[in-house]
Write a protein that holds these residues in place. Structure first.
Motif, PDB file in Angstrom:
ATOM      1  N   ALA A  21       1.045  -1.160   0.183  1.00 27.38           N
ATOM      2  CA  ALA A  21       0.079  -0.059  -0.016  1.00 27.38           C
ATOM      3  C   ALA A  21       1.019   1.361   0.179  1.00 27.38           C
ATOM      4  N   THR A  22       1.843   1.124   0.583  1.00 26.64           N
ATOM      5  CA  THR A  22       2.859   2.463   0.685  1.00 26.64           C
ATOM      6  C   THR A  22       3.620   2.450  -0.377  1.00 26.64           C
ATOM      7  N   LEU A  23       4.067   1.543  -0.943  1.00 31.10           N
ATOM      8  CA  LEU A  23       4.824   1.461  -2.090  1.00 31.10           C
ATOM      9  C   LEU A  23       3.894   2.042  -3.350  1.00 31.10           C
ATOM     10  N   VAL A  24       2.701   1.747  -3.477  1.00 31.85           N
ATOM     11  CA  VAL A  24       1.623   2.126  -4.443  1.00 31.85           C
ATOM     12  C   VAL A  24       1.543   3.309  -4.371  1.00 31.85           C
ATOM     13  N   SER A  25       1.374   4.122  -3.034  1.00 32.67           N
ATOM     14  CA  SER A  25       1.011   5.383  -2.575  1.00 32.67           C
ATOM     15  C   SER A  25       2.339   6.227  -3.196  1.00 32.67           C
ATOM     16  N   ARG A  26       3.709   5.686  -2.820  1.00 30.46           N
ATOM     17  CA  ARG A  26       4.876   6.580  -3.265  1.00 30.46           C
ATOM     18  C   ARG A  26       4.797   6.332  -4.856  1.00 30.46           C
ATOM     19  N   ALA A  50      -8.218  -1.802  -1.511  1.00 32.55           N
ATOM     20  CA  ALA A  50      -6.764  -0.813  -0.838  1.00 32.55           C
ATOM     21  C   ALA A  50      -6.039  -0.600  -1.861  1.00 32.55           C
ATOM     22  N   LEU A  51      -5.561  -1.167  -2.650  1.00 29.77           N
ATOM     23  CA  LEU A  51      -4.559  -0.941  -3.787  1.00 29.77           C
ATOM     24  C   LEU A  51      -5.202  -0.297  -4.668  1.00 29.77           C
ATOM     25  N   GLN A  52      -6.346  -0.538  -5.211  1.00 30.60           N
ATOM     26  CA  GLN A  52      -7.386   0.077  -6.249  1.00 30.60           C
ATOM     27  C   GLN A  52      -7.482   1.641  -5.838  1.00 30.60           C
ATOM     28  N   THR A  53      -7.829   1.616  -4.566  1.00 29.58           N
ATOM     29  CA  THR A  53      -8.091   3.234  -4.148  1.00 29.58           C
ATOM     30  C   THR A  53      -6.643   4.087  -4.318  1.00 29.58           C
ATOM     31  N   ARG A  80       2.554  -3.148 -21.850  1.00 32.23           N
ATOM     32  CA  ARG A  80       2.561  -1.803 -21.471  1.00 32.23           C
ATOM     33  C   ARG A  80       3.600  -1.374 -20.372  1.00 32.23           C
ATOM     34  N   ALA A  81       4.148  -2.387 -19.683  1.00 29.61           N
ATOM     35  CA  ALA A  81       4.976  -1.949 -18.530  1.00 29.61           C
ATOM     36  C   ALA A  81       6.247  -1.572 -19.038  1.00 29.61           C
ATOM     37  N   ASP A  82       6.761  -0.434 -18.044  1.00 29.99           N
ATOM     38  CA  ASP A  82       8.198   0.014 -18.385  1.00 29.99           C
ATOM     39  C   ASP A  82       9.166  -0.775 -17.466  1.00 29.99           C
ATOM     40  N   ALA A  83       8.274  -1.399 -16.381  1.00 26.89           N
ATOM     41  CA  ALA A  83       9.198  -1.936 -15.343  1.00 26.89           C
ATOM     42  C   ALA A  83       8.031  -2.785 -14.715  1.00 26.89           C
ATOM     43  N   VAL A  84       8.706  -3.895 -14.073  1.00 28.27           N
ATOM     44  CA  VAL A  84       7.878  -4.799 -13.444  1.00 28.27           C
ATOM     45  C   VAL A  84       8.648  -4.949 -11.849  1.00 28.27           C
ATOM     46  N   VAL A  85       7.764  -4.884 -10.782  1.00 30.38           N
ATOM     47  CA  VAL A  85       8.293  -4.754  -9.495  1.00 30.38           C
ATOM     48  C   VAL A  85       7.615  -5.848  -9.020  1.00 30.38           C
ATOM     49  N   ILE A  86       8.138  -6.880  -8.061  1.00 27.83           N
ATOM     50  CA  ILE A  86       7.362  -7.827  -7.276  1.00 27.83           C
ATOM     51  C   ILE A  86       7.656  -7.562  -5.872  1.00 27.83           C
ATOM     52  N   ALA A  87       6.804  -7.272  -5.133  1.00 28.44           N
ATOM     53  CA  ALA A  87       7.079  -6.796  -3.850  1.00 28.44           C
ATOM     54  C   ALA A  87       5.889  -6.871  -2.858  1.00 28.44           C
ATOM     55  N   GLY A 163      15.474 -11.556   5.874  1.00 28.96           N
ATOM     56  CA  GLY A 163      14.113 -12.204   5.002  1.00 28.96           C
ATOM     57  C   GLY A 163      12.837 -11.081   5.039  1.00 28.96           C
ATOM     58  N   ARG A 164      13.228  -9.906   5.743  1.00 31.84           N
ATOM     59  CA  ARG A 164      12.296  -8.900   5.955  1.00 31.84           C
ATOM     60  C   ARG A 164      12.190  -7.928   4.612  1.00 31.84           C
ATOM     61  N   LEU A 165      11.159  -7.794   4.385  1.00 29.87           N
ATOM     62  CA  LEU A 165      11.001  -6.961   2.906  1.00 29.87           C
ATOM     63  C   LEU A 165      11.314  -5.628   3.116  1.00 29.87           C
ATOM     64  N   ALA A 166      12.356  -5.150   2.143  1.00 26.61           N
ATOM     65  CA  ALA A 166      12.912  -3.705   2.064  1.00 26.61           C
ATOM     66  C   ALA A 166      12.012  -2.952   2.155  1.00 26.61           C
ATOM     67  N   GLU A 167      12.304  -1.786   2.609  1.00 22.42           N
ATOM     68  CA  GLU A 167      11.393  -0.474   2.795  1.00 22.42           C
ATOM     69  C   GLU A 167      10.792   0.032   1.476  1.00 22.42           C
ATOM     70  N   PRO A 168       9.670   0.452   1.496  1.00 21.21           N
ATOM     71  CA  PRO A 168       9.117   0.959   0.098  1.00 21.21           C
ATOM     72  C   PRO A 168      10.133   1.947  -0.465  1.00 21.21           C
ATOM     73  N   GLU A 169      10.813   2.883   0.474  1.00 20.46           N
ATOM     74  CA  GLU A 169      11.828   3.870  -0.119  1.00 20.46           C
ATOM     75  C   GLU A 169      12.832   3.437  -0.683  1.00 20.46           C
ATOM     76  N   ALA A 170      13.311   1.945  -0.139  1.00 22.00           N
ATOM     77  CA  ALA A 170      14.286   1.443  -0.785  1.00 22.00           C
ATOM     78  C   ALA A 170      14.164   0.984  -2.129  1.00 22.00           C
ATOM     79  N   ILE A 171      12.699   0.169  -2.209  1.00 19.51           N
ATOM     80  CA  ILE A 171      12.517  -0.293  -3.684  1.00 19.51           C
ATOM     81  C   ILE A 171      12.417   1.039  -4.473  1.00 19.51           C
ATOM     82  N   LEU A 172      11.842   1.749  -4.142  1.00 18.19           N
ATOM     83  CA  LEU A 172      11.685   3.129  -5.123  1.00 18.19           C
ATOM     84  C   LEU A 172      12.957   3.578  -5.636  1.00 18.19           C
ATOM     85  N   PHE A 173      13.874   3.580  -4.674  1.00 17.55           N
ATOM     86  CA  PHE A 173      15.091   3.974  -5.394  1.00 17.55           C
ATOM     87  C   PHE A 173      15.857   3.121  -6.137  1.00 17.55           C
ATOM     88  N   ALA A 174      15.553   1.728  -5.930  1.00 14.97           N
ATOM     89  CA  ALA A 174      16.174   0.723  -6.753  1.00 14.97           C
ATOM     90  C   ALA A 174      15.591   0.765  -7.948  1.00 14.97           C
TER      91      ALA A 174
END
Length: 412
Positions: A21-26, A50-53, A80-87, A163-174
């Motif tokens: 949800a945070t990643l979609v928002s960012r 939630a993600l649709q909203t 259509r995708a310019d990039a694909v993220v799995i998170a 094993g913890r998912l990286a924070e949304p900010e780190a995913i966005l940066f990558a």
């Protein structure tokens, strides 16, 4: 970097799905158009609504729920995708993707897309460290996938470890780095040679070398992922060639010379990573030679020195050569750089552990006219390829118009 980009986000069934949800928002705030595909498991942790909203776009969960009759949804999303993220990316999804399984909306779409892929794993520490997961991740990395490393700490299962998912900010940066890398060679025409040439003695015997083609293939992949139009001329190889490039097979040194020289004038960058035979049999027998005398003498003659010919014909192309040595690496490399009129030369000591032909790793040094440019430690061939192409991109003159003229043509 994300403004106007279409990002396909895959969300799989782990407790970390709530971070989507945070990643979609960012992503949306950064100006991206976000298409979300959720697995059945993911929908048990966070609702599609939630993600649709947050994305203001439909969320896809079912392969057969076609929302637009004008298109096939999973193909349309893939295209259509310019990039694909799995998170988050679970061990199950990583395994399915590595083995080409397509049994739900997400895995089916992933199998259809050619967009760059960023994977953010999240799972139990033992699942992450399991040899099967490690193998699957290596397979995907060899195909060009990139990872956002999971964090270490307290996991939802109670374990403490990685094993913890990286924070949304780190995913966005990558993701921004991944998309930015694709602009480094956007529109450039790149030719790469790979593999070891084969010089026939008779229909069943030949002279060749230990080159597997992996280094050349990795360079072609890296150039492709940086936005280049890649032509790959490959001799005998022992690896799967990359997709998304023009592949030309050339078994012999002469066939490779002809293929390369015919295309040279249209290229802006040439990386000659192939191991080309210096000599070939003077006589190629039409039938298998029978064992007769105690000794057999095979007379050899020189083949065309492709790199030297490219250096002689160079008219604005950026020319990169390779030198596989067993001693006095720097002396031989600088001599070859000068004699062949290269702009950059990549050298390695193939007698050194981890730097040989057959493995997945390499240890290289880069030289230009001023001497040693860089010395890289033991790295995967993919990492060497990425660093090399980034180095080349940084050295290209700003706004270079590319190669021109009519100095190419078939070998005479």
């Amino acid at each position: 970097m994300l403004q106007g980009k279409t990002i396909l986000l895959g969300v799989t069934g782990g407790i970390a799905a709530y971070k989507a949800a945070t990643l979609v928002s960012r992503l949306t705030q950064a100006g991206a158009r976000v298409d979300v595909i959720m697995t059945e498991g993911a929908a048990r942790f966070i609702t599609p609504l939630a993600l649709q909203t947050l994305s203001r776009r439909p969320v896809y969960t079912d392969t057969f729920d076609e929302q637009n009759p004008a298109v096939v949804s999973h193909i349309d999303l893939a295209d259509r995708a310019d990039a694909v993220v799995i998170a988050p990316a679970t061990a199950n999804l990583i395994a399915k993707l590595a083995h080409g399984l397509a049994d739900d909306m997400l895995s089916t779409t992933l199998l259809a897309t050619t967009a760059p892929l960023l994977i953010a794993p999240a799972m139990n520490v033992h699942m992450y460290a399991h040899p099967a997961t490690a193998h699957n991740m290596r397979v995907l990395e060899e195909r060009g996938a990139r990872y956002v490393e999971p964090g270490e700490g307290q996991l939802a299962c109670g374990y403490v470890g990685k094993g913890r998912l990286a924070e949304p900010e780190a995913i966005l940066f990558a993701l921004e780095r991944l998309l930015g890398r694709r602009q480094l060679l956007a529109g450039k025409r790149v030719l790469v040679t790979a593999g070891g040439t084969v010089e026939r003695i008779d229909p069943v015997r030949y002279l060749t070398n230990d080159s597997s083609g992996r280094m050349g293939f990795a360079i072609a992949e890296a150039a492709r992922d940086m936005g280049a139009q890649v032509t790959l001329v490959a001799a005998r190889t022992q690896a799967q060639p990359p997709t998304g490039v023009e592949l030309i097979r050339a078994e012999t040194a002469e066939a490779m010379a002809e293929a390369v020289l015919q295309r040279y004038a249209q290229m802006e960058i040439v990386v000659k990573a192939a191991a080309v035979a210096d000599y070939r049999p003077v006589q190629r027998h039409a039938q298998k030679l029978k064992k007769t005398e105690e000794r057999l003498v095979v007379e050899l003659e020189r083949t065309t020195d492709i790199l030297a010919e490219l250096g002689r014909r160079k008219r604005g192309q950026y020319l990169v050569g390779f030198a596989a040595e067993t001693n006095d690496v720097e002396r031989h490399a600088l001599d070859k750089l000068k004699r062949k009129n290269c702009d950059l030369l990549v050298a390695n000591n193939v007698a050194e552990a981890g730097a040989g032909f057959h493995g997945e790793t390499n240890i290289v040094q880069l030289y230009d006219g001023g001497g040693l440019v860089a010395s890289w430690p033991l790295l995967s061939k993919r990492e060497v390829a990425e660093r090399l192409m980034q180095e080349i991109a940084a050295r290209l003159p700003a706004g270079a118009a590319g190669a021109r003229g009519d100095e190419g043509g078939a070998l005479e």
